[in-house]
Structure formats: structure tokens, C-alpha cells
Scaffold this active site. Structure first.
Site, mmCIF file in Angstrom:
data_model
loop_
_atom_site.group_PDB
_atom_site.id
_atom_site.type_symbol
_atom_site.label_atom_id
_atom_site.label_comp_id
_atom_site.label_asym_id
_atom_site.label_seq_id
_atom_site.Cartn_x
_atom_site.Cartn_y
_atom_site.Cartn_z
ATOM 1 N N GLN A 1 25.962 14.835 46.458
ATOM 2 C CA GLN A 1 27.273 15.494 46.399
ATOM 3 C C GLN A 1 27.211 16.726 45.496
ATOM 4 O OE1 GLN A 1 29.886 14.592 48.182
ATOM 5 N NE2 GLN A 1 29.350 12.544 48.879
ATOM 6 N N ASP B 1 30.644 7.580 55.362
ATOM 7 C CA ASP B 1 30.703 8.902 54.735
ATOM 8 C C ASP B 1 29.820 9.850 55.561
ATOM 9 O OD1 ASP B 1 30.848 11.070 53.059
ATOM 10 O OD2 ASP B 1 29.703 10.165 51.428
ATOM 11 N N CYS C 1 32.700 31.599 49.465
ATOM 12 C CA CYS C 1 34.052 31.223 49.023
ATOM 13 C C CYS C 1 35.094 31.943 49.881
ATOM 14 C CB CYS C 1 34.279 31.640 47.572
ATOM 15 S SG CYS C 1 33.228 30.797 46.389
ATOM 16 N N CYS D 1 30.477 37.940 50.958
ATOM 17 C CA CYS D 1 29.733 36.672 50.937
ATOM 18 C C CYS D 1 30.515 35.614 51.715
ATOM 19 C CB CYS D 1 29.553 36.225 49.487
ATOM 20 S SG CYS D 1 28.829 34.588 49.335
ATOM 21 N N CYS E 1 26.236 33.802 41.079
ATOM 22 C CA CYS E 1 27.193 33.031 41.883
ATOM 23 C C CYS E 1 28.038 32.209 40.914
ATOM 24 C CB CYS E 1 26.449 32.135 42.862
ATOM 25 S SG CYS E 1 27.548 30.990 43.695
ATOM 26 N N CYS F 1 35.187 37.304 41.820
ATOM 27 C CA CYS F 1 33.773 37.479 42.160
ATOM 28 C C CYS F 1 33.554 38.814 42.887
ATOM 29 C CB CYS F 1 33.336 36.313 43.052
ATOM 30 S SG CYS F 1 31.704 36.535 43.748
ATOM 31 N N CYS G 1 34.380 15.063 54.416
ATOM 32 C CA CYS G 1 34.488 16.430 53.880
ATOM 33 C C CYS G 1 35.099 17.369 54.916
ATOM 34 C CB CYS G 1 33.124 16.937 53.411
ATOM 35 S SG CYS G 1 31.909 16.957 54.723
ATOM 36 N N GLU H 1 20.946 5.006 56.868
ATOM 37 C CA GLU H 1 20.764 6.418 56.554
ATOM 38 C C GLU H 1 19.634 6.983 57.430
ATOM 39 O OE1 GLU H 1 21.989 9.006 54.609
ATOM 40 O OE2 GLU H 1 20.248 10.117 55.329
HETATM 41 C C1 LIG Z 1 28.042 13.352 53.587
HETATM 42 S S1 LIG Z 1 26.453 12.685 53.296
HETATM 43 C C2 LIG Z 1 26.897 11.219 52.411
HETATM 44 C C3 LIG Z 1 25.776 10.540 51.678
HETATM 45 C C4 LIG Z 1 26.205 9.533 50.617
HETATM 46 N N1 LIG Z 1 27.223 8.629 51.096
HETATM 47 C C5 LIG Z 1 26.659 10.235 49.353
HETATM 48 O O1 LIG Z 1 27.871 10.282 49.102
HETATM 49 O O2 LIG Z 1 25.803 10.747 48.629
HETATM 50 C C6 LIG Z 1 25.984 12.151 54.877
HETATM 51 C C7 LIG Z 1 24.637 11.469 54.959
HETATM 52 O O3 LIG Z 1 24.449 11.046 56.304
HETATM 53 C C8 LIG Z 1 23.109 11.278 56.707
HETATM 54 N N2 LIG Z 1 23.184 11.413 58.168
HETATM 55 C C9 LIG Z 1 23.625 12.462 58.895
HETATM 56 N N3 LIG Z 1 23.688 12.142 60.194
HETATM 57 C C10 LIG Z 1 23.290 10.848 60.300
HETATM 58 C C11 LIG Z 1 23.167 9.932 61.385
HETATM 59 N N4 LIG Z 1 23.499 10.282 62.618
HETATM 60 N N5 LIG Z 1 22.728 8.693 61.110
HETATM 61 C C12 LIG Z 1 22.403 8.310 59.847
HETATM 62 N N6 LIG Z 1 22.528 9.130 58.779
HETATM 63 C C13 LIG Z 1 22.954 10.380 59.009
HETATM 64 C C14 LIG Z 1 22.671 12.516 55.938
HETATM 65 O O4 LIG Z 1 21.262 12.537 55.779
HETATM 66 C C15 LIG Z 1 23.421 12.325 54.611
HETATM 67 O O5 LIG Z 1 22.615 11.606 53.692
#
Ligand SMILES: C[S@@+](CC[C@H](N)C(=O)[O-])C[C@H]1O[C@@H](n2cnc3c(N)ncnc32)[C@H](O)[C@@H]1O
Length: 389
Positions: free
Chosen positions: A223, A315, A77, A74, A153, A68, A342, A270
Site C-alpha cells: 500500500q 482487496d 496529481c 504531470c 515530487c 507543485c 481503490c 495471491e
Molecule cells: C490492491 S492489491 C492488495 C494486496 C493486499 N491485500 C494489500 O493490501 O497489501 C491487489 C493484489 O492482488 C494481486 N492480484 C492481481 N490480480 C490478481 C488475480 N487475478 N488473482 C490473484 N491475485 C491478483 C496483486 O498482485 C496484488 O498483490
């Protein structure tokens, strides 16, 4: 400003190359293990010197020419200097390092990182920074808030690359005056931008993953790499079934829909109200009525009442789970917990508490959702000591 000659030993969490010189630990950006380098020291934090490459004295055999033209400037990456095979090996090492050093796991299992089906043109979600004064659109430059003007990109899926070109061709008069960044996401047949402007809409998108159909938009998390999501969900849920399951930080319901087919009752939690609306809509369209989606911060929601469940999937965002969330999971005595993360460092921090609370590692698999960067998705399955076979 000072310069040093160093040899890179390995890649660390955060993606830096590790070296030692003049009594210091040196973290070098964009390095490859085995490189002999002349580096420029940018800053010092305790005994650690953060440095950038001034000159490659002897290139590592693992080093390749980054394809790239923006690489280095940038901030997007930071692994393009490594062969794809070496990127995967470096990520496995990063996860092992975090499990050993931060989670204090004595017997670290073999770590397998599942490769992405696409090494390039895989990314279906991005945030583009806008600088109206300079009339630049792209990503922040490495270590700065200046916008690197990016015309192509190479990690974006073709629909997003084409959208980037259309956004860049738009008259600057049409950009809202206060616009500083655009969130963009692709679906099967369309793209969605937030905020909407000129011809660009915050469209509702659709994507099929495994047997489920998901609706979402640029206003909710989704994702980035669709190619690995079906195997990721399959590994995360495995053969879990039972009475009650929790999906913490559930987004638009990526794991909630398949959980609803395996458990009698599911609760998703959420914080983003737009994601909550999509999650409810996705469940309704799938005809799944055994789920309650709660719009709340996970920690606040747990503080309101004890978790009662057989299975927890969490997650969280890159910062990991709040302490109250980990305490709530431990107190719930859920038989099984799946942690999708992640960031291996915050994952390891939280795992240490879960291990202290009586959970043991059942299995672990990583997924390379982010080729050309040091980022990696790790899925860890835990069981209570009592239930370990
Ligand atoms: C890594 S994403 C995972 C979402 C889902 N599991 C997926 O794989 O698509 C983290 C999610 O947590 C939400 N989030 C972040 N902080 C939070 C909190 N303190 N309480 C509730 N949700 C939260 C974000 O809006 C986001 O949708």
C-alpha cells in the site's frame, strides 16, 4: 478544435469536473466546483465532450493555487487545485455517486472519508518512467506517454525523494538499455528498486503496522500510504472471528496476519509469486501456522472448488473482482464479506452483484490513501440478509 464557456457543477468519478453546454455533457480536467471556465474540447465520446481549461473566468472559492510546479503537465496529481477539505468532500461525493448510480443502492449512507495524517510527502511507493532518448525520469504527462521530467515530487516520502535525486544523478551509461520504468518502495530504514541497477538494489524492507511486522520489496504490491493502514485494517476486520476466513488478492499478507489471529484457519490467495513468498515469510516470522497461502489467480482458484468460509476479505486491483469471484462468494454463503477497493466505480459494479446475491451493507468507511489525487480507498462491510441485526 472548439472552445466553450462552462460552469462546473460537481466532481465526478474519474476526478473530472461536470458541466453542461451546447446540449452536451462536458468533463473538464483539473476543475473545481463553482469554477466559470473557458475550456478547450479535446475529444468527444458519444454525447460527452472531454475538455481542458483554457482560461479561468471566475475562480471557485474552493480553488487554490496548486503548489507543485509540474501540476497540469504531470499526469500524477489531479486534485491540487482543491483545498484538502474540498478534496475529501469530492471523494465522499464520488463514492456516493457510484453507490447510487452503479450499485443502485436506494438508501446511500453518509460517506466519511478519513483524512490522511499527511497531505504531502505521504507516498512510499511509486513507478518512475524512464526515457533514455530524452534523458528524462518522472511520470507520464497528462493524457500522453511522454515522460514529464520530475526533479521533486511533493507527494513522495523523503526517503523516496532522496532516491529520486540519486537516480537522476546516475550516469545514463549505467542505466540498462531496455529500462523503461522503475518500481520503488520505501521501508522503515531503506528503499527497494526493481529492477536493480547501478548502486540500487531490490532490497527486502520491513515495516511495522499496528502489532504486525511486514517484509516486502519493490517486486510485490504494498500500500502507498502507511499512515492510514492500522485504522483501515481495524475497520476492515472489526470484530470478525470464527472457524474459517479467506483473504483474496492477499499480497504480502497485510490482512492475512491479523486474520490469522482471529480465525482458526485462514486461506490467502495471491497471483504474484514474489508476494506469495513474502506472505509465507511474514506468517512464519509471526509464528502463525494456521494459514495456507495459495499462489493462483483468484478466479481460477475459485473455479477449481467451492469456497467454504465464514468470512471473506477481498482487496482486488483497480479493475475489481472477476465475475467468477463474485459468484463464488455469493455461492459460498459466507456470513460476512469485507470488500477493500481503490476504485469506487468497479467496487459499485461488484457490490450490485453482491446485493443481488443476498448481501446487505452493514457499514462503510473510506480512507484518503491518495491525497492530491481523485483516488480513494473504500472499505465496505457486508452481511447476509439473514445475519443483519
Ligand atoms: C490492491 S492489491 C492488495 C494486496 C493486499 N491485500 C494489500 O493490501 O497489501 C491487489 C493484489 O492482488 C494481486 N492480484 C492481481 N490480480 C490478481 C488475480 N487475478 N488473482 C490473484 N491475485 C491478483 C496483486 O498482485 C496484488 O498483490
Amino acid at each position: 478544435m472548439s472552445f466553450l464557456e462552462v460552469e462546473i457543477e460537481r466532481i465526478l468519478p474519474g476526478g473530472f469536473g461536470l458541466a453542461h453546454a451546447a446540449g452536451h455533457t462536458v468533463f473538464v480536467s483539473l476543475a473545481a466546483p463553482g469554477d466559470r471556465l473557458r475550456v478547450r474540447v479535446e475529444r468527444q465520446q458519444g454525447n460527452v465532450l472531454f475538455a481542458s481549461i483554457e482560461e479561468i473566468l471566475v475562480a471557485s472559492p474552493e480553488r487554490i493555487e496548486p503548489p507543485c510546479p509540474y501540476f497540469g503537465r504531470c499526469g500524477g496529481c489531479d486534485f491540487q487545485q482543491l483545498t484538502y477539505e474540498k478534496q475529501l468532500a469530492a471523494k465522499a461525493e464520488i463514492i456516493r455517486d457510484c453507490l447510487h448510480r452503479i450499485a443502485r443502492l436506494e438508501q446511500v449512507p453518509d460517506v466519511v472519508v478519513t483524512p490522511s495524517p499527511r497531505e504531502w510527502r505521504y507516498r512510499m511507493r511509486a513507478t518512475w518512467q524512464i526515457d533514455r532518448g530524452e534523458q528524462t525520469i518522472g511520470y507520464y504527462e497528462r493524457g500522453s506517454r511522454r515522460v514529464c521530467d520530475v526533479a521533486d515530487c511533493a507527494v513522495l516520502v523523503p526517503q523516496l525523494e532522496e532516491t529520486l535525486e540519486r537516480v537522476r544523478a546516475t550516469d545514463w551509461q549505467e542505466f540498462p538499455p531496455a529500462l523503461q520504468h522503475l518500481d520503488v518502495v520505501a521501508g522503515e530504514n531503506n528503499v527497494s528498486l526493481a529492477p536493480p541497477f547501478a548502486e540500487f538494489e531490490t532490497a527486502e524492507l520491513e515495516l511495522k503496522i499496528g502489532a504486525e511486522v511486514y517484509h516486502y520489496s519493490a517486486e510485490a504490491f504494498f500500500q502507498v500510504n502507511p499512515g492510514l493502514l492500522a485504522p483501515l485494517i481495524e475497520f476492515a476486520l472489526a470484530d470478525a472471528t470464527g472457524e474459517a476466513a479467506m483473504d483474496l488478492y492477499c499480497g504480502v499478507g497485510l490482512f492475512t496476519l491479523p486474520l490469522a489471529r482471529r480465525f482458526a484457519e485462514v486461506t490467502g490467495v495471491e497471483g504474484n509469486p514474489v508476494a506469495v513468498q513474502f506472505a509465507r515469510h511474514n506468517l512464519q516470522r509471526a509464528g502463525l501456522e494456521n494459514v495456507r497461502i495459495v499462489n493462483a489467480g483468484v478466479a481460477e482458484w475459485i473455479r477449481r472448488g467451492a469456497l467454504q468460509t465464514d468470512f471473506v476479505l477481498l482487496d482486488p486491483p483497480r479493475a475489481g473482482a472477476e465475475s467468477a469471484v463474485i459468484t463464488g462468494i455469493v455461492d459460498s454463503r459466507a456470513k460476512r464479506v469485507t470488500y477493500v477497493s481503490c476504485d469506487p466505480a468497479t467496487l459499485a459494479r461488484d457490490l450490485r452483484k453482491l446485493f443481488a446475491g443476498g448481501y446487505v451493507l452493514e457499514s462503510l468507511l473510506a480512507f484518503d490513501l491518495f491525497p492530491q489525487t481523485h483516488h480513494v480507498e473504500t472499505v465496505v462491510r457486508l452481511v447476509t440478509k439473514k445475519h443483519k441485526i
